[in-house]
Structure formats: structure tokens, C-alpha cells
Design an enzyme around this catalytic site. Structure first.
Site: not given
Lengths: 299, 299, 299
Positions: B108, B153, B176-177
Site C-alpha cells: 500500500l 500489499g 511485515n505490517e
């Protein structure tokens, strides 16, 4: 659920034999096993806690000789300890290990369910539920440093953590409840399914399998092996990696994953207690336990 | 959810460093990164589509330099493209890949959630949901030809496909947020659980793990590796195998498997938007993003 | 669901070719394939049962030449046999195998769904459901001794057991329904997901994969391989290990694991019948079956 015995020197010596403890075993220091009578005491020394203030890493050492049997007192102490650390804003991680090398935890104290009243058994089971809820649902990074055998309740504790490091060698881990004619509860079964997958968990639970560390690693039941003397150090290093991640996102992510099972047990708590109480106090199960105890003595 | 930056040449050059792009990187061709302003335009060239009429195989190339950041325009273009192919009776399969080798999709666009109004963030998130619903629920054979890095994303797009072929080498993939203090939504978490199993997914999400292709293959996060220049060819060969199966039975089988999760997101769409909006616009998360951007600039 | 054919000598000889049976195949003994007309007969010899009274281990041999096709009669016999053993207090375990080496079971008899009335198809499907419910939900230790090919319904039978031992070599196993434009029902899909995990199951079902024994072992679709002549002996040894565990705890543990899926099918039985009936009697599917039969004849 219970495979450990905290009964008397003779039973204990036979129990050691079962686990193949050699004459040089560190456990020789605990030749006699005494039932721990300190109920509901959170200041009991059956659980030793130390915390590194700088890193926020706490180490929780089970210290209920000889084999860290989970009796009522021990369950209460563990829960108190987990909740205290949970509420300590400076605490970020928890390493769970044994003060007594060669046994991480031998499981529920079988004497707590042998020839006891249904009410006693029910209360005992609720203590286990509460302890598990506090560990499995912890916001902290929780790491099992499995420095020895880890059957039944020992495996339950390990499965409730975020990561598992186990001692190399002849140590075993698994949910061997059926070997004693007992049945693992749904929430424990679910963590086993989650960790090693449905098929391996179904089989492991049906046959009451105890796995060596090598096999446990292969199955994914533990995440890493280390020489027994290094388990704690390796756990500390691993925790440090985890603490590089922001606490909040990590804890929310963990809760998102675990909330359904936590909620399920909270909802079905009484039903789960009744199931365990009714099954365990059945005469055939009591006879199985009696035979098990007699077999240990006869050895 | 967002790790990519489409901000300016300087930020981008630092971002390249983070991903270890060498001086000969094909990405040198895109020294400056410009925010793509073409909103809601399905005829935008940020997504290039070609279709082989004979085989019915379409190739969808993401073309949003420099790193295929998923901004609003990109999400809208992807969704339009997926729906168009879905409704094209002659189309049987879709290969999703990147026009820009070395990055499949960097996730994103972080600027879409940085210092934006709650409403803007909510609308952005809904675009992501809609794009995902159209890809994950597609009747087509969907294949990710992951010809480069695929964090966040990018991994989400890959997980929504039926099969994943990834470039060998130093490329990474993962969710890996948490590294950016963000939390993956339940539907993304579920696809990760479905693909690599509960235990590996829980850990991967907690620590925000990025895996090399080798490790990703071992975990089952991707199905096959190929040299980067062969990823597209291998994907085409694989698709042909899949197309030997009658379309209808294959599509019904796929839907039977995916309908529960599709329905769950459709049902909880507003709740999921609110969760993301509220979490993302929290000051602490905005500070994390700011620090992240400053760290990139400072390098 | 159905890939086997019990139609006539010519079709059968071509079918053998498809499965690469050599000229020395034991199956040569059954040059002509006759539809088994013994409906609802539990004393039919299409299922042979022997029981070792001392150990309580029953062996159930499928004996429906040439390839143990699951027609109505066979489904009824299997179910009767499973229920009889279930109610036999002296029976503790069941080994399911084939009397005809080289084919464990070739799946549902395709002629039972070809140009049949919707009612006939519905009744046939209910027989399959009932047979599966009795095997999957059995209190006994159930072991599949897969001494030959095991596509579609053969794989279904194997997946319903507690443990799977398969013959080494060129034999295959899998759910290849989509190859014939058919769709596996939800309960079969779920057992596949449970045994090999969501991702591998989703893919296997979509592409109708048939795996060699080696690959099946690697995926966990079977638990152990043995030379074809030893499959039965190895199964008997394995059963003995399982019987060391107290029956009651093992059976309760198994039920706790399987009850949700059993209940789900019981609840959705009529819906599942209608789905299969409507899908199968669709003209396009009937044409697929016809083409399949013609292809076999043309070979």
C-alpha cells in the site's frame, strides 16, 4: 491431563526411572517429593520471577520440586505471576522455564484428581483454565524455554506461549493424556491443532504421543532446539528479536489471532469444568489412575 | 499494511537502498517517483493487460513506477481490470505480474494513510477490500508471477491468487505490517493462515516477517521458484496445466473453498473499514509512519 | 466423485491401460466387469470380513471386481459391515483393504450417475453419505491398508480412517473429481483440508490431482509406505500400537475431533444430496461423463 506425581520418595524414584534420569541427574538434589501445601499464595517460592528492568524481559522459573507438578498451589502461583507481569507496564516479555533442569514440567499433579470429591476436581480444573487464559491471552511476548521433559501439562504450557525453544537430546514433549485414560479439553486440543496442524494433532492426541525434541522440531511442535545449558540464552536472544517490533501492533495482531479461542473457553467454562469433573471422577478412570500409581510403585 | 512510498526521488533512492537494489537495477529507469493522480480511471496505464485470444490467458502487468505502490488509483485500476476479465467469457486465466522487474509490488502507498482525514482513509481501505474481493473470488485461474520483492500489499495480492511462482534470489515476501505499527486485517490474516498454516502465520504476522524466496518456498508461501527472467514463462506453462481441467468444476470447487471468507468480509466490511480507519489515524501510528519516513530521508 | 467404470470387458480393458496395469496383473483374473445387482444385501460377498477374536482386530476386504467400484450395493455392504463391527463389543479395530491387489478402490461407480433419474442419483448419494458417516465416526481404530490405486472414492475411504498405509510404487491416490467435471462435497473437502492442510487441499481439489505414493507421503495424505505385499502386515503392526491406548479415552478424543464435521453433514444432509443431484444431472456434466466413457472405449 495429569501424568506427574508428587507423592513420596519411592514413587518419585520410580518416576525418575521412567524418565531415564541418570545417577548424576541434577534432580538428585530433590530426593523427596513433598506436596506443596501453600494454597493461593502468590508469594510462594514455587514460582521464581526475575525481571531485567532495562529490557523489560521477565523470566519465570517453575520451582515445584521434583518435577514441577501442576497442583492447585502451583496453578495459582503461575496465574498470579502472569497477571502481575501483564499489569506491569515496564514488562514486555516473559520467558517461562524450569528451575529444575531435565524436567520443564511433568504436567498436572495426578494426586489432585485421585479419589477427590467432584467439587475439589472442579475447582482444580478451574484453576488450570484461569492460568491458561492468562498465559495464552497475554499481551507480552511469551517464550517457553523448555529445558527438560514436557509431557501433558508441560506441553500445555509450552503451546500457550508464542515461541518454543527445547533442549536437545532425549527429552520428550507431547499430550499423552489418553495413556492414562484421560481426554484433553477442547481448548488444549485446539492449540495443538493450531500449532502442528489438524492431522498430526488428531493422531498425537488419540495415541497420546510423546515426541523427542528432534521429532517435535520436525512436526513444528517446538520452533528451535538448543543444548540444554543454552536454552535460556537462546530464548533471551530470540525475545530480543521479537522486541524490535512495536509492542502495540504485535499485541493487537496476537489478540486478533487468539481471541476466538479465548472467548470460546470463557463462554464454555462451566461446561468444560463439568466435562472434566464427570469424566475424571468416573470409577474406570480412577481405577486407571490407581493402576498407574501401583505400577510406578511396583517398579 | 503499507510499506511503499511514492513521494520523491530522494525518498525513493533511500527506499531502494533498503531493498538492496544494486546500481544496475532495472529500477534505475525510474529515478523519480511521482504520485499517480489518475483516480478512478480504468483506462489508466498503471495496469497493462494483454490477452492471448487462443488460450484465454490474460496477463495483468502492474505498471505504477517505481515500485507498484497500491494507491487509490492503482487499486481502482486493478479492480476494474479483474472485473473486466471476469466478465469476458473468452478469458479463462489471469497471470498477475509486474512490468517493473525486481519489485512485484511494494504494498500500500503509505502516503494514502499519512496525515489524511478519517474519511479519506476509510475510502482508501474500501478500495482495497473491493480489489481483493474481485481477485480472491475470481472464477478464473489466477496466478501470481512474483518477479521481485513482494512485501505487505504485494504479499496480499499473491495470497489472493490460486498459485504463486516467485523469482529466485534475494527477493523477499511477507506481511511485515507490524514493523510499521500496523495490523493486518482479519481477511488477510486468514489467507495467510490458509496458505502457510496457523502457527507459521501467527508468528509471521506478529514479528512482521519478510522471507527470502527459498524460505517462502519451504513454508509453502509460494509454490515454485524460477529465475527472474523465466517467471512469466513458467507461470504460462503452469496455467496451461490448470486449464486442462473443466472450467466449471474447477471454479465451483474454488468457490466452495473461498466463499466463507468472501462472505465474512462482505458481512463485516464496514466494521473492517472502521477498525482500519480508527487504528491508522491514531496519533501513535501517525508518529510511527512519520518516523519511518524521516528514517528513510535520513539515510 | 466417480471415476470407476463397471461396464463391460472392453471398457474395463481400456481402464486398465489408463492405470498402467501390466499383462501380469492380478486383475487379469477379472476380464469381464459385471454390474453388481445385489442391492441392500449385507450378506453379499462384495465385502469380506474376518476378525481375530484374540486381538479384536477385524479386516474388511473390498471384493467388488474388477476395481472395487462403489455402486449402491457396495456402499450398502460397507455400511452394514462397519455398523456390525461398531456394535460388536469384542471388536476394537478395523483394517480396510482390497481383496484385489493393485486397486484399493477406484471410486464411485460412474454408471450409477450416468443417465439416471434425479431420484436414483439422490438415493445413491445418500448411501455414500451414510457409509461415510459410519466409517468416519467409528469408535474403532480404523486403518486404511491401501494396497493399490486409490482415486476419488478410494481416497475418500482412506481419508475417513485414522491412519493410512499405502503400497510403494506407481500407485496413485487423490481427489480427481474435477477431471470429470464433478465437485467434491463439503465434507470430503473438509477431510482433505484436515489431513493435508488448506492450501494443498484447495489446489489438489481444483486441479483434481492424483499423487504417487511418494508424493502422498510427503504431503501427509498417507502416513506410511510399504511394499504392496507387506501393506496388510504393516497395518496390523500399527494397529497393535494403537491398541495399547485405553479404548475409551482414545474414542472420546477421536469423537471430540470429528463430531463437528459429523454433525455438519447430518444437519446438511438433504442440502448436500440436492446439490449433488442437481449438479450431476445437469446436461453438461452428463456430456462430460459420456465423453469420458467414449474416450475409454476409443482407446
Amino acid at each position: 491431563m495429569a501424568l506427574s506425581v508428587s507423592a513420596g520418595g519411592r514413587v518419585w524414584r520410580k518416576f525418575c526411572k521412567t524418565f531415564n534420569f541418570g545417577p548424576n541427574s541434577a534432580l538428585k538434589r530433590f530426593p523427596t517429593c513433598t506436596a506443596n501445601g501453600r494454597l493461593y499464595s502468590t508469594s510462594s517460592d514455587n514460582v521464581l520471577v526475575s525481571k531485567d528492568e532495562k529490557s523489560g524481559i521477565a523470566t519465570v522459573r517453575m520451582n515445584n520440586p521434583p518435577v514441577n507438578s501442576l497442583n492447585t498451589a502451583m496453578l495459582v502461583s503461575l496465574r498470579s505471576c502472569f497477571e502481575e507481569l501483564e499489569n506491569d507496564k515496564s514488562c514486555r516479555a516473559l520467558i517461562l522455564t524450569s528451575q529444575k533442569p531435565k524436567v520443564f514440567c511433568a504436567g498436572l499433579d495426578i494426586l489432585e484428581i485421585y479419589r477427590k470429591s467432584p467439587d475439589y476436581v472442579a475447582q482444580f480444573w478451574e484453576k488450570l483454565q484461569d492460568m491458561w487464559l492468562s498465559l495464552y491471552g497475554s499481551r507480552l511476548v511469551t517464550m517457553a524455554a523448555i529445558n527438560g521433559h514436557s509431557p501433558a501439562g508441560g506441553c500445555l504450557l509450552s503451546l500457550a506461549c508464542d515461541y518454543r525453544i527445547m533442549a536437545e537430546g532425549k527429552f520428550t514433549i507431547g499430550l499423552n493424556e489418553t495413556q492414562l485414560d484421560l481426554v484433553a479439553p477442547f481448548w488444549l486440543r485446539q492449540t495443538m491443532v493450531d500449532v502442528i496442524g489438524y492431522r498430526q494433532a488428531e493422531m498425537a492426541l488419540m495415541i497420546g504421543a510423546l515426541y523427542t525434541s528432534d521429532k517435535a522440531l520436525q512436526l513444528g511442535l517446538v520452533d528451535k532446539l538448543a543444548p540444554i545449558e543454552d536454552v535460556q540464552t537462546v530464548a533471551e536472544e530470540e525475545v530480543k528479536n521479537w522486541l524490535k517490533i512495536p509492542d502495540q501492533a504485535r499485541a493487537i495482531t496476537k489478540m486478533a489471532s487468539r481471541k476466538p479461542l479465548l472467548d470460546e473457553l470463557r463462554k464454555r467454562k462451566q461446561e468444560d469444568i463439568q466435562t472434566f469433573r464427570d469424566e475424571t471422577t468416573r470409577e474406570s478412570v480412577q481405577m486407571s489412575i490407581q493402576q498407574y500409581l501401583e505400577k510406578l510403585k511396583a517398579k
